[in-house]
Design a protein around this motif. Structure first.
Motif, PDB file in Angstrom:
ATOM      1  N   HIS A  44      48.078  -1.751  44.365  1.00 62.69           N
ATOM      2  CA  HIS A  44      49.131  -0.953  44.007  1.00 62.69           C
ATOM      3  C   HIS A  44      50.218  -1.689  43.297  1.00 62.69           C
ATOM      4  O   HIS A  44      50.076  -3.189  43.472  1.00 62.69           O
ATOM      5  CB  HIS A  44      49.860  -0.596  45.563  1.00 62.69           C
TER       6      HIS A  44
ATOM      7  N   ALA B  39      53.096   2.780  49.394  1.00 61.77           N
ATOM      8  CA  ALA B  39      51.908   2.352  48.482  1.00 61.77           C
ATOM      9  C   ALA B  39      50.936   1.069  49.140  1.00 61.77           C
ATOM     10  O   ALA B  39      49.724   1.143  48.758  1.00 61.77           O
ATOM     11  CB  ALA B  39      52.402   1.709  47.200  1.00 61.77           C
TER      12      ALA B  39
ATOM     13  N   THR C  38      46.326   1.327  50.374  1.00 56.43           N
ATOM     14  CA  THR C  38      45.088   0.525  50.067  1.00 56.43           C
ATOM     15  C   THR C  38      44.516   0.228  51.583  1.00 56.43           C
ATOM     16  O   THR C  38      43.388  -0.617  51.258  1.00 56.43           O
ATOM     17  CB  THR C  38      45.602  -0.649  49.421  1.00 56.43           C
TER      18      THR C  38
ATOM     19  N   MET D  62      48.992   3.141  41.956  1.00 50.41           N
ATOM     20  CA  MET D  62      48.014   2.819  42.680  1.00 50.41           C
ATOM     21  C   MET D  62      46.902   2.505  41.559  1.00 50.41           C
ATOM     22  O   MET D  62      46.850   3.242  40.583  1.00 50.41           O
ATOM     23  CB  MET D  62      47.208   3.868  43.399  1.00 50.41           C
TER      24      MET D  62
END
Length: 711
Positions: A300, A272, A276, A309
């Motif tokens: 996240h 996760a 980003t 997210m």
């Protein structure tokens, strides 16, 4: 140059600056953001992304009453000598001063600073704090309620001229911290500056504070939950707050920490985080800039049961923000360079946390109470598991988890559910996949064996000892959880609690004691008391903790002790929907623990109806320390005789993890900053031990309102 228990060399370059009232503060704030932004700042780009010689780089400006401080710092990558890092930092800074500033970059920095200030004072208590600070330091309380004109009006030319005038390289001071034994700090940093002398404070006019009769305890009604469904079947859960300055959206996928196999702990959180760090046609820096340009943030959050997210964006930029969120969810890049950076940061954090003795004691305790189940995820990170995870595994895991069948959207904002649904439909409506996602694994219970078990985690030479005492308690879904919370509060969580009154106020053994109920297990939890004391007071402090538990039987709970918990929850209920950010945080926290916002509100409401008889009864049930677990982290040569003296004859000395044995460790907040891990620690709570703040999921110094109580 100093030595301390840091995992790798740290170099800090600093300049003296003007007082907080100076007109230069705005330009210096913008300069610090341009230089040290952690995602796309000049230093991050040069030292981390281009040269690969640092794991992080940052900068900050702090104005004070007597003067200010502008600093920038970096942590050396593996194998990089501090001299090489210092040289590269100075060269980069010189280049920064020589490079003409891009007006777009300046505007981005300005917008971010002003927006952060506005959102930081959205809650009334936080706003009162800013008003108080500005009145005291700036002499202008009203300035807290408007954008800082020094930031708002600073031109590109102003920023460039201020940097060249006040940040001259030849005036810099340099601090280098190298891995090594702690000690050897100059007296100027740790010694007294003289002999205290009495002084007479000038008389001040008295202020009459009116006394008001107690009013009806306020409460807040949650916004109504609204739902919608996208054309591909994804559900949206929305809460409308008409005055909210931001819209918050989470794409929540089933599966969290508990869902990965043994030996892959942290996989979903790493995946996760990578989502980003660049998506679609934008690399990491450009993706972060695109979000900042519209006042948004894409992040996240990984919990025990879910991985999310998240997006925060101004309402007028909703479509653009959701477009960025869609890129992160549907088109994450997983660039190798960013993976290398993330892994280096995570290794550095993993090594560095070993300097936190309360954390060491807490992690040892949870590993003992929640033993490894073959094939299932352990409850904590490990160097071995981290090293086993590859970029390809992280990419595949993210793709497997974030699928239409496994995702639910949650949002809080000023517009109706239909508006959010329409925006999500444009970005996610065509998303299809037959993948089912990860299975949700419940959190295992804590297991206490019969009798009292005592563990010592050796930390030779430690000046303090971290103490962790736990006994069985109800889980989040079990009866008497509310009453147990009240017992925890009166025992150690409240500042005026029984243990704080003795260990902190009367004996002076510690700065404070914390007490809390372990989570997120729904059944089979533990009541924990944790503190940090000078090592010479290890035995006496444990004795007082044992007396505190015994006192639950001999000293009946008083009505005022129950009232304090009731008041706390009344205050939490009243503020539960005060800000959109707070409500969203509570929402995703509840979802991440397998609950709902409404259920958490019901739990808090139940705590406002606690009765003295019920709490007294539960106090008696929680008084015994048979069974219990006591963990001490400290110097064995100093601690062991004290444990023997208070009757602990059968003490098991446990081996530290290899990371703790072989890697130098970062000192806690050594430089006065608030360094955060690139990832959260495992979602399991452990004792912080050094404060009176209950351990929970919020961060920083702000009052978290309802979130602390949403267990």
């Amino acid at each position: 140059m100093l030595e301390d228990r840091v995992p790798s060399p740290i170099v800090v370059v600093g300049f003296s600056g003007p007082v907080a009232q100076s007109p230069d503060n705005g330009a210096l704030s913008i300069a610090a953001e341009l230089l040290g932004n952690g995602e796309y700042g000049f230093l991050r780009n040069r030292l981390v992304s281009q040269l690969g010689i640092a794991t992080y780089a940052s900068a900050s400006w702090t104005g004070g009453l007597l003067g200010g401080r502008f600093t920038f710092e970096a942590g050396a990558a593996e194998g990089v000598a501090p001299e090489a890092l210092e040289s590269a930092m100075k060269t980069a800074f010189a280049d920064f001063l020589k490079t003409p500033l891009d007006p777009v970059d300046v505007e981005r920095a300005r917008t971010g600073i002003l927006q952060a200030a506005r959102l930081g004072s959205e809650a009334l208590k936080d706003r009162a704090g800013v008003v108080s600070y500005n009145a005291d330091v700036l002499g202008d309380a009203q300035s807290a309620l408007v954008d800082d004109p020094r930031v708002k009006d600073a031109s590109v030319a102003d920023v460039e001229a201020t940097m060249k005038r006040l940040l001259k390289p030849e005036d810099a001071s340099v601090l280098v911290l190298k891995p090594g034994p702690r000690g050897g700090y100059p007296d100027a940093l740790i010694g007294s500056s003289g002999t205290p002398q009495p002084f007479t404070a000038p008389e001040r006019a008295a202020i009459d504070i009116p006394k008001h009769a107690a009013g009806q305890a306020p409460s807040a009604t949650l916004p109504a939950m609204e739902t919608a469904t996208l054309s591909n079947g994804i559900k949206l859960v929305h809460y409308t707050m008409p005055e909210a300055p931001m819209v918050y959206v989470a794409a929540s996928a089933a599966g969290g920490w508990n869902s990965v196999p043994e030996g892959k702990e942290g996989l979903l959180e790493l995946a996760a985080s990578m989502a980003t760090r660049g998506a679609a046609d934008r690399g990491s820096a450009d993706f972060a800039k695109a979000a900042s340009d519209i006042g948004a943030g894409v992040g996240h959050q990984a919990g025990t049961l879910t991985t999310m997210m998240t997006l925060g964006v101004p309402p007028e930029k909703l479509d653009q923000g959701i477009g960025l969120l869609a890129d992160a969810v549907l088109k994450p890049r997983f660039d190798k360079t960013e993976w290398t950076v993330l892994m280096a940061q995570t290794v550095d954090w993993l090594n560095g946390r070993e300097a936190d003795l309360p954390g060491v004691a807490g992690r040892m305790a949870k590993a003992t109470l929640i033993p490894q189940v073959p094939g299932k995820a352990a409850v904590d990170w490990s160097a071995k598991a981290l090293a086993s995870i590859s970029l390809d595994e992280a990419r595949d895991a993210f793709k497997a988890e974030f699928t239409p069948k496994a995702v639910t959207f949650y949002s809080v904002g000023p517009m109706p559910v239909a508006t959010v649904a329409a925006s999500l439909e444009k970005a996610f409506g065509a998303w299809t996949s037959d993948t089912a996602g990860y299975a949700v694994e419940p959190s295992p219970a804590a297991h206490f064996n019969g009798g009292q078990k005592v563990l010592l985690v050796p930390e030779p030479g430690a000046s303090q000892s971290a103490l962790f005492v736990a006994r069985p308690a109800p889980g989040t879904d079990e009866s008497e959880r509310a009453e147990s919370t009240a017992v925890s509060n009166l025992l150690g969580a409240d500042f005026s609690s029984r243990l704080n009154s003795v260990i902190r106020e009367e004996k002076g053994y510690s700065y404070g004691v914390s007490s809390y109920l372990m989570s997120p297990m729904k059944a089979g939890s533990g009541l924990v008391v944790a503190t940090t004391v000078e090592r010479a007071n290890t035995g006496p402090a444990i004795t007082e903790i044992l007396k505190g538990f015994a006192g639950l039987t001999t000293l009946p709970v008083a009505q005022d002790e129950v009232d304090r918990t009731v008041t706390v929850y009344r205050r939490a209920l009243a503020g539960s929907a005060e800000t959109s950010a707070g409500l969203f945080s509570s929402l995703i926290g509840a979802v991440g623990s397998g609950s709902t916002l409404e259920d958490q509100q019901t739990r808090m409401a139940a705590r406002t109806k606690l009765t003295l008889d019920a709490v007294q009864k539960q106090a008696l049930a929680l008084a015994s320390l048979d069974p219990s677990l006591i963990v001490v982290a400290g110097d064995p040569d100093v601690v062991m005789p004290q444990l023997a003296a208070i009757g602990f004859k059968d003490v098991e000395i446990v081996k530290r993890d290899e990371v703790g044995d072989e890697t130098a460790m970062r000192a806690l907040d050594l430089l006065g900053g608030n360094r955060q891990a690139p990832l959260s620690a495992s979602p399991w709570r452990v004792g912080d031990g050094g404060t009176t703040r209950a351990v929970h999921s919020c961060t920083g110094d702000r009052d978290c309102g309802a979130q602390i109580h949403a267990d």
